[in-house]
Design a protein around this motif. Structure first.
Motif, PDB file in Angstrom:
ATOM      1  N   LEU A  88     -14.038  -5.563  16.659  1.00  0.00           N
ATOM      2  CA  LEU A  88     -13.630  -5.031  15.363  1.00  0.00           C
ATOM      3  C   LEU A  88     -14.258  -5.858  14.249  1.00  0.00           C
ATOM      4  O   LEU A  88     -14.523  -7.041  14.419  1.00  0.00           O
ATOM      5  CB  LEU A  88     -12.104  -5.064  15.226  1.00  0.00           C
ATOM      6  N   PHE A  89     -14.481  -5.214  13.115  1.00  0.00           N
ATOM      7  CA  PHE A  89     -14.984  -5.941  11.952  1.00  0.00           C
ATOM      8  C   PHE A  89     -13.833  -6.750  11.346  1.00  0.00           C
ATOM      9  O   PHE A  89     -12.841  -6.165  10.898  1.00  0.00           O
ATOM     10  CB  PHE A  89     -15.551  -4.969  10.913  1.00  0.00           C
ATOM     11  N   PRO A  90     -13.953  -8.078  11.318  1.00  0.00           N
ATOM     12  CA  PRO A  90     -12.819  -8.896  10.868  1.00  0.00           C
ATOM     13  C   PRO A  90     -12.469  -8.719   9.394  1.00  0.00           C
ATOM     14  O   PRO A  90     -11.331  -8.976   8.991  1.00  0.00           O
ATOM     15  CB  PRO A  90     -13.284 -10.331  11.153  1.00  0.00           C
ATOM     16  N   HIS A  91     -13.444  -8.271   8.589  1.00  0.00           N
ATOM     17  CA  HIS A  91     -13.199  -8.138   7.145  1.00  0.00           C
ATOM     18  C   HIS A  91     -12.692  -6.759   6.754  1.00  0.00           C
ATOM     19  O   HIS A  91     -12.485  -6.482   5.563  1.00  0.00           O
ATOM     20  CB  HIS A  91     -14.496  -8.428   6.380  1.00  0.00           C
ATOM     21  N   LEU A  92     -12.495  -5.877   7.741  1.00  0.00           N
ATOM     22  CA  LEU A  92     -12.008  -4.533   7.468  1.00  0.00           C
ATOM     23  C   LEU A  92     -10.611  -4.344   8.044  1.00  0.00           C
ATOM     24  O   LEU A  92     -10.287  -4.890   9.101  1.00  0.00           O
ATOM     25  CB  LEU A  92     -12.943  -3.481   8.071  1.00  0.00           C
ATOM     26  N   THR A  93      -9.798  -3.547   7.366  1.00  0.00           N
ATOM     27  CA  THR A  93      -8.478  -3.218   7.886  1.00  0.00           C
ATOM     28  C   THR A  93      -8.617  -2.318   9.111  1.00  0.00           C
ATOM     29  O   THR A  93      -9.707  -1.804   9.417  1.00  0.00           O
ATOM     30  CB  THR A  93      -7.644  -2.485   6.829  1.00  0.00           C
ATOM     31  N   ALA A  94      -7.498  -2.103   9.798  1.00  0.00           N
ATOM     32  CA  ALA A  94      -7.510  -1.199  10.948  1.00  0.00           C
ATOM     33  C   ALA A  94      -8.009   0.182  10.536  1.00  0.00           C
ATOM     34  O   ALA A  94      -8.838   0.788  11.230  1.00  0.00           O
ATOM     35  CB  ALA A  94      -6.106  -1.106  11.548  1.00  0.00           C
ATOM     36  N   LEU A  95      -7.526   0.683   9.410  1.00  0.00           N
ATOM     37  CA  LEU A  95      -7.945   1.995   8.941  1.00  0.00           C
ATOM     38  C   LEU A  95      -9.437   2.028   8.632  1.00  0.00           C
ATOM     39  O   LEU A  95     -10.144   2.974   9.015  1.00  0.00           O
ATOM     40  CB  LEU A  95      -7.151   2.381   7.687  1.00  0.00           C
ATOM     41  N   ALA A  96      -9.923   0.997   7.978  1.00  0.00           N
ATOM     42  CA  ALA A  96     -11.344   0.946   7.632  1.00  0.00           C
ATOM     43  C   ALA A  96     -12.213   0.804   8.870  1.00  0.00           C
ATOM     44  O   ALA A  96     -13.319   1.358   8.934  1.00  0.00           O
ATOM     45  CB  ALA A  96     -11.602  -0.205   6.667  1.00  0.00           C
ATOM     46  N   ASN A  97     -11.740   0.074   9.878  1.00  0.00           N
ATOM     47  CA  ASN A  97     -12.479  -0.049  11.132  1.00  0.00           C
ATOM     48  C   ASN A  97     -12.638   1.315  11.792  1.00  0.00           C
ATOM     49  O   ASN A  97     -13.722   1.656  12.282  1.00  0.00           O
ATOM     50  CB  ASN A  97     -11.763  -1.003  12.085  1.00  0.00           C
ATOM     51  N   VAL A  98     -11.571   2.086  11.805  1.00  0.00           N
ATOM     52  CA  VAL A  98     -11.616   3.394  12.464  1.00  0.00           C
ATOM     53  C   VAL A  98     -12.484   4.374  11.693  1.00  0.00           C
ATOM     54  O   VAL A  98     -13.207   5.182  12.283  1.00  0.00           O
ATOM     55  CB  VAL A  98     -10.189   3.952  12.642  1.00  0.00           C
ATOM     56  N   SER A  99     -12.442   4.309  10.376  1.00  0.00           N
ATOM     57  CA  SER A  99     -13.208   5.265   9.562  1.00  0.00           C
ATOM     58  C   SER A  99     -14.671   4.864   9.401  1.00  0.00           C
ATOM     59  O   SER A  99     -15.479   5.670   8.929  1.00  0.00           O
ATOM     60  CB  SER A  99     -12.566   5.421   8.182  1.00  0.00           C
ATOM     61  N   PHE A 100     -15.035   3.645   9.835  1.00  0.00           N
ATOM     62  CA  PHE A 100     -16.395   3.154   9.626  1.00  0.00           C
ATOM     63  C   PHE A 100     -17.437   4.068  10.270  1.00  0.00           C
ATOM     64  O   PHE A 100     -18.421   4.467   9.638  1.00  0.00           O
ATOM     65  CB  PHE A 100     -16.532   1.728  10.167  1.00  0.00           C
ATOM     66  N   GLY A 101     -17.229   4.386  11.552  1.00  0.00           N
ATOM     67  CA  GLY A 101     -18.197   5.238  12.246  1.00  0.00           C
ATOM     68  C   GLY A 101     -18.286   6.623  11.655  1.00  0.00           C
ATOM     69  O   GLY A 101     -19.359   7.250  11.640  1.00  0.00           O
ATOM     70  N   LEU A 102     -17.171   7.127  11.140  1.00  0.00           N
ATOM     71  CA  LEU A 102     -17.177   8.442  10.494  1.00  0.00           C
ATOM     72  C   LEU A 102     -18.002   8.430   9.225  1.00  0.00           C
ATOM     73  O   LEU A 102     -18.718   9.383   8.917  1.00  0.00           O
ATOM     74  CB  LEU A 102     -15.743   8.857  10.183  1.00  0.00           C
ATOM     75  N   SER A 103     -17.909   7.299   8.475  1.00  0.00           N
ATOM     76  CA  SER A 103     -18.685   7.175   7.239  1.00  0.00           C
ATOM     77  C   SER A 103     -20.180   7.200   7.531  1.00  0.00           C
ATOM     78  O   SER A 103     -20.967   7.811   6.816  1.00  0.00           O
ATOM     79  CB  SER A 103     -18.309   5.881   6.516  1.00  0.00           C
ATOM     80  N   LEU A 104     -20.585   6.515   8.624  1.00  0.00           N
ATOM     81  CA  LEU A 104     -21.999   6.484   8.988  1.00  0.00           C
ATOM     82  C   LEU A 104     -22.518   7.871   9.327  1.00  0.00           C
ATOM     83  O   LEU A 104     -23.701   8.173   9.142  1.00  0.00           O
ATOM     84  CB  LEU A 104     -22.215   5.546  10.180  1.00  0.00           C
ATOM     85  N   ARG A 105     -21.628   8.714   9.842  1.00  0.00           N
ATOM     86  CA  ARG A 105     -22.038  10.067  10.227  1.00  0.00           C
ATOM     87  C   ARG A 105     -21.875  11.070   9.089  1.00  0.00           C
ATOM     88  O   ARG A 105     -22.074  12.269   9.275  1.00  0.00           O
ATOM     89  CB  ARG A 105     -21.212  10.522  11.441  1.00  0.00           C
ATOM     90  N   GLY A 106     -21.493  10.556   7.915  1.00  0.00           N
ATOM     91  CA  GLY A 106     -21.364  11.435   6.758  1.00  0.00           C
ATOM     92  C   GLY A 106     -20.213  12.403   6.862  1.00  0.00           C
ATOM     93  O   GLY A 106     -20.245  13.489   6.264  1.00  0.00           O
TER      94      GLY A 106
END
Length: 339
Positions: A88-106
């Motif tokens: 997990l990315f230590p500087h991101l919240t649980a919610l931000a960690n989960v949404s990270f891959g979705l953001s990359l996929r637009g």
């Protein structure tokens, strides 16, 4: 979501002189949960990494949904992966960690999708916490939510529970199976834990030296192992001398059916501890050597001459089976493999 079929055809992968994969064939049905089980170095993780595109096979083919993925990089294979290390990315919240891959996929509404996944894995109340504020089990749930959020065609789980304590491991194991059944994603799960594999998988593949020894339902793997290696690896087995009589083998005075033909009359039979019945008997040839408390079921080790025999008994019987107690041993007529 409807799962896709996965086909590994003739995969070979060598590291120097070591054959990590030796002409491996594996078929996974759409929506099926398959576990690869085996000792360290058997090739199970290499098979998963080749499927993921994180490792190149020397030869062979990877098909997903009928499409040849062999030459595609990992980022074009549409797979979700959960590692032993949570990553997990230590500087991101649980919610931000989960949404990270979705953001990359637009993906639009990625936050809403991330919240939905956190709800699915049961930790929506921790959405605003950072990884260091979460327990190991909670972090692994976040990692699972992140992998599922992108709606992958295949979910890959690489020893995802091995770093957790026993109670959390069992809880999360059952949760993974529940979620996979609910979502329907085709899943490949790699583990060295026999109980784990048997508890969650539709089918279990037991690997040895880069090859599948057997691929079958958990019940068939345990009750009708195809090879001596499978019989010994999946569950504890007593190695007892026996004499072949027709299609049976006589062990400790009991005739047991054979799972496969014998090549000689004098053999070593693999007998499960739960097939051994131990009864206090002053005229019995056995003597209780040790007892081990294991919860509702306990282990009793008996000496019969120079032979050690391990039995499983209900714990409430331990009082009558103290070390030194003379006992009679009988075997249930279950089919046995030969070593």
């Amino acid at each position: 979501m409807t799962g896709v079929a996965v086909q590994l055809n003739g995969l070979r992968r060598t590291f120097g002189t070591v054959h990590a994969l030796d002409n491996l064939d594996l078929s996974i049905e759409p929506g099926e949960f398959v576990a690869l089980l085996g000792p360290s170095g058997c090739g199970k993780t290499t098979a998963l990494r080749v499927l993921a595109g994180l490792e190149d096979a020397d030869s062979g083919q990877v098909l997903v949904g009928g499409r040849d993925m062999t030459a595609l990089p990992a980022n074009r294979r549409d797979m979700g992966m959960v590692f032993q290390a949570y990553s997990l990315f230590p500087h991101l919240t649980a919610l931000a960690n989960v949404s990270f891959g979705l953001s990359l996929r637009g993906r639009s509404k990625n936050v809403a999708r991330a919240k939905e996944m956190l709800e699915l894995v049961g930790i929506s109340q921790f959405a605003d916490r950072y990884p260091h504020q979460l327990s190991g089990g909670q972090q692994q749930r976040v990692a699972l939510a992140r992998a599922l959020a992108i709606e992958p065609s295949v979910l890959l789980l690489d020893e995802p529970l091995s770093a957790l304590d026993a109670k959390v491991r069992v809880q999360l194991r059952d949760e993974i199976r529940r979620i996979q059944t609910e979502v329907g994603t085709t899943t490949l799960f790699v583990t060295h834990d026999q109980e784990e594999a048997l508890a969650v998988a539709d089918r279990v593949g037991v690997m040895r030296s880069g090859k599948l020894e057997q691929l079958a339902s958990p019940a068939d793997i345990y009750l009708t192992p195809a090879t001596p290696f499978v019989a010994e690896f999946v569950g504890l087995s007593n190695r007892l001398p026996g004499t072949v009589v027709g299609n049976e083998v006589e062990v400790l005075g009991t005739r047991l059916p054979l799972l496969s033909p014998a090549s000689s009359p004098s053999v070593t039979a693999l007998v499960r501890p739960e097939s051994v019945q131990v009864t206090p008997d002053d005229t019995g040839e056995g003597r209780v050597l040790t007892t081990s408390f294991l919860g509702p079921i306990s282990k009793v080790t008996v000496t019969v001459g120079e032979q050690l025999v391990v039995a499983q008994v209900a714990t409430d019987r331990l009082a009558s089976l103290a070390p030194g107690t003379p006992v009679r041993i009988t075997l249930q007529p279950s089919p046995v493999a030969l070593a």
